[in-house]
Design an enzyme around this catalytic site. Structure first.
Site, PDB file in Angstrom:
ATOM      1  N   VAL A  59      24.723  14.899  23.122  1.00  0.00           N
ATOM      2  CA  VAL A  59      25.173  16.112  23.901  1.00  0.00           C
ATOM      3  C   VAL A  59      24.523  15.869  25.287  1.00  0.00           C
ATOM      4  CG1 VAL A  59      25.328  18.214  24.785  1.00  0.00           C
ATOM      5  CG2 VAL A  59      25.545  17.813  22.210  1.00  0.00           C
ATOM      6  N   CYS A  60      23.167  15.493  25.413  1.00  0.00           N
ATOM      7  CA  CYS A  60      22.480  15.198  26.461  1.00  0.00           C
ATOM      8  C   CYS A  60      23.017  14.097  27.457  1.00  0.00           C
ATOM      9  CB  CYS A  60      21.033  15.128  26.394  1.00  0.00           C
ATOM     10  SG  CYS A  60      20.003  16.594  25.798  1.00  0.00           S
ATOM     11  N   SER A  61      23.194  12.807  26.511  1.00  0.00           N
ATOM     12  CA  SER A  61      23.938  11.692  27.056  1.00  0.00           C
ATOM     13  C   SER A  61      25.024  11.828  27.621  1.00  0.00           C
ATOM     14  CB  SER A  61      23.782  10.523  25.844  1.00  0.00           C
ATOM     15  OG  SER A  61      24.394   9.360  26.440  1.00  0.00           O
TER      16      SER A  61
END
EC number: 1.11.1.24
Length: 169
Positions: A59-61
């Protein structure tokens, strides 16, 4: 304070939650070369501050890549800062592997200065909770989203619309 969970477990946020309409607090984080960076280093620009727990997660990527791709359409008056508690070396590696060259990744691992200034530090994990802020050219917070579940995506469209509104002031 924002009520946030991480993997559906309640977490304690440290620091002061920021509110739309208030002056953004200053902070000191580290660039990938270990040099200090503050909010004032981008004074006079609209800042989209994308906050992620760790660039090495899906999700962060995706969040970071989404804002990196959007950067081209936002213009020269906008700076995108992605802040996490990852080490600067890991952030530099991630940027290289993902061709992320339109954003600046910054680390809050050393002092947790940004975490405390914006109320995004997860006490139990020493990570930052997923959030997005827009700070206008006058250092006023015009958008703040504390994502209620740390593994969910932010509202990309609302954040980008807030940037466009801030650049038209």
């Amino acid at each position: 304070m924002a009520q946030v969970t991480f993997k559906n477990n309640p977490v304690t946020l440290v620091g002061q939650e920021v509110v739309v309409g208030e002056k953004a607090p200053n902070f000191t984080v580290l660039a990938n070369d270990l040099s200090p960076v503050t909010l004032q280093d981008s004074a006079g620009k609209v800042r989209l501050i994308s906050v992620v727990p760790s660039l090495d997660t899906g999700v962060c990527s995706t969040q970071t890549n989404t804002f990196n791709q959007a950067a081209a359409s936002l213009g020269e008056d906008v700076v995108i800062l992605t802040i996490s508690a990852d080490l600067p070396f890991a952030q530099a590696r991630w940027c290289g592997a993902n061709a992320a060259d339109a954003i600046q990744t910054l680390s809050d691992h050393r002092d947790f200065s940004f975490a405390e200034a914006f109320g995004v530090g997860i006490k139990e994990l020493r990570l930052l909770t997923r959030s997005v802020f827009v700070v206008d050219k006058n250092d006023v917070v015009t958008y703040a989203e504390y994502v209620s579940e740390g593994t969910n995506h932010p509202d990309y469209d609302k954040a980008l619309e807030a940037v466009k509104q801030a650049t038209n002031k």
